[in-house]
Design an enzyme around this catalytic site. Sequence first.
Site, PDB file in Angstrom:
ATOM      1  NE  ARG A 164       9.298 -45.236   6.699  1.00  0.00           N
ATOM      2  CZ  ARG A 164       8.397 -45.703   5.837  1.00  0.00           C
ATOM      3  NH1 ARG A 164       7.353 -44.976   5.506  1.00  0.00           N
ATOM      4  NH2 ARG A 164       8.545 -46.876   5.294  1.00  0.00           N
ATOM      5  NE  ARG A 218      10.682 -40.691   4.293  1.00  0.00           N
ATOM      6  CZ  ARG A 218      10.334 -41.779   3.595  1.00  0.00           C
ATOM      7  NH1 ARG A 218      10.869 -41.996   2.425  1.00  0.00           N
ATOM      8  NH2 ARG A 218       9.442 -42.614   4.073  1.00  0.00           N
ATOM      9  NE  ARG A 256      19.711 -37.284   6.258  1.00  0.00           N
ATOM     10  CZ  ARG A 256      19.031 -38.109   5.472  1.00  0.00           C
ATOM     11  NH1 ARG A 256      17.941 -38.704   5.913  1.00  0.00           N
ATOM     12  NH2 ARG A 256      19.442 -38.362   4.250  1.00  0.00           N
ATOM     13  CG  ASP A 314      17.946 -47.783   6.849  1.00  0.00           C
ATOM     14  OD1 ASP A 314      18.297 -48.902   6.407  1.00  0.00           O
ATOM     15  OD2 ASP A 314      17.030 -47.112   6.338  1.00  0.00           O
ATOM     16  CE1 TYR A 336      15.412 -52.894   0.845  1.00  0.00           C
ATOM     17  CE2 TYR A 336      15.114 -53.635   3.107  1.00  0.00           C
ATOM     18  CZ  TYR A 336      14.720 -52.844   2.050  1.00  0.00           C
ATOM     19  OH  TYR A 336      13.648 -52.004   2.182  1.00  0.00           O
TER      20      TYR A 336
END
Length: 343
Positions: free
Chosen positions: A30, A34, A43, A79, A154
């Site tokens: 990552r 973020r 973004r 992702d 998921y």
Amino acid sequence: MTSPTSLTDSAFLKAARGEPVPHTPVWFMRQAGRSLPEYLKVREGVGMLESCMNPELVVEITLQPVRRYGVDAAIFFSDIVLPLKAVGVDLDIKPGVGPVVADPVRTLADVEAIPDLAPEHVPYITEAVRGLVAELGATPLIGFAGAPFTVASYLVEGGPSKEHAKTKAMMFGAPDVWDALMRKIAGISAAYLEVQVSAGASAVQLFDSWAGALTPADYRAQVQPHSARVLERAGALGVPRIHFGVGTANLLGLMGEAGADVVGVDWRTPLADAIPLVGDRAVQGNLDPTLVFAPTEVMTARAAEIIEAGRAARGHIFNLGHGVIPSTDPDQLKRLTEFVQAY
């Protein structure tokens, strides 16, 4: 640090193959994301999946941490559920929640309704990887995919889960559906990695974030063969394969046996304990991601211990023991990168 002149000089690729390195290579899970103000800026107003399907944006986001930190490898910005979206599964990534699947998988018919992934499903991935490889030059690009168990969870739960109760209920109670689902996802994940490597990625990482929810016996019987298929197809392309899970201290040997060249170790397991478990393989990790919030000298002292422990392995790639926390100070990651490379 002196930049390598070609990919063959890459410290990251040398470490992954267990060859001697000029310095311990470092990148961060990552790292493109973020915690970077430049990431948040590009973004703004763009959904996660939308940004993963925009080649220009993917190139920019993947390059941001390489520019800022000078890390030894770039990780492709995507992702783990993107390939499912690409083949037509109705899902979205909800901010603050994660991937949410409209119609969770319950039956064999549900599994059969999911198409296999072909390169023409993801032309934007090929375009983004080619663009990145051209920009990165001597810095290798790591392709990535979600491992079958994590992606299945998921699909079965309909979203993120702490207990994975529905997933395990299928695994134990409907083994035929489970096997079909895992084969389906293994095929999709392998095809997704093949697209990235054929476009120029130099290594791949298979993320099995939730595998730590399993016992070794269940992992060996119900999960390992499917992850092994993905890693085998990636290995046939001649690139190093990294296999990473969270909370997997009891599975490290099995994850290596699934076909990894490098086993990622999360921060809960000391590297010195992990190395004998993974066999004759390189390791990746494993500084606690919260240590970047500590004073710099505390962080670097801990990093030094990890680098020293890593010398006992066939090869060692320095990383955090999980992804970069969003509130991380990018300057602290830069200091960490420089410390590791100069050590």
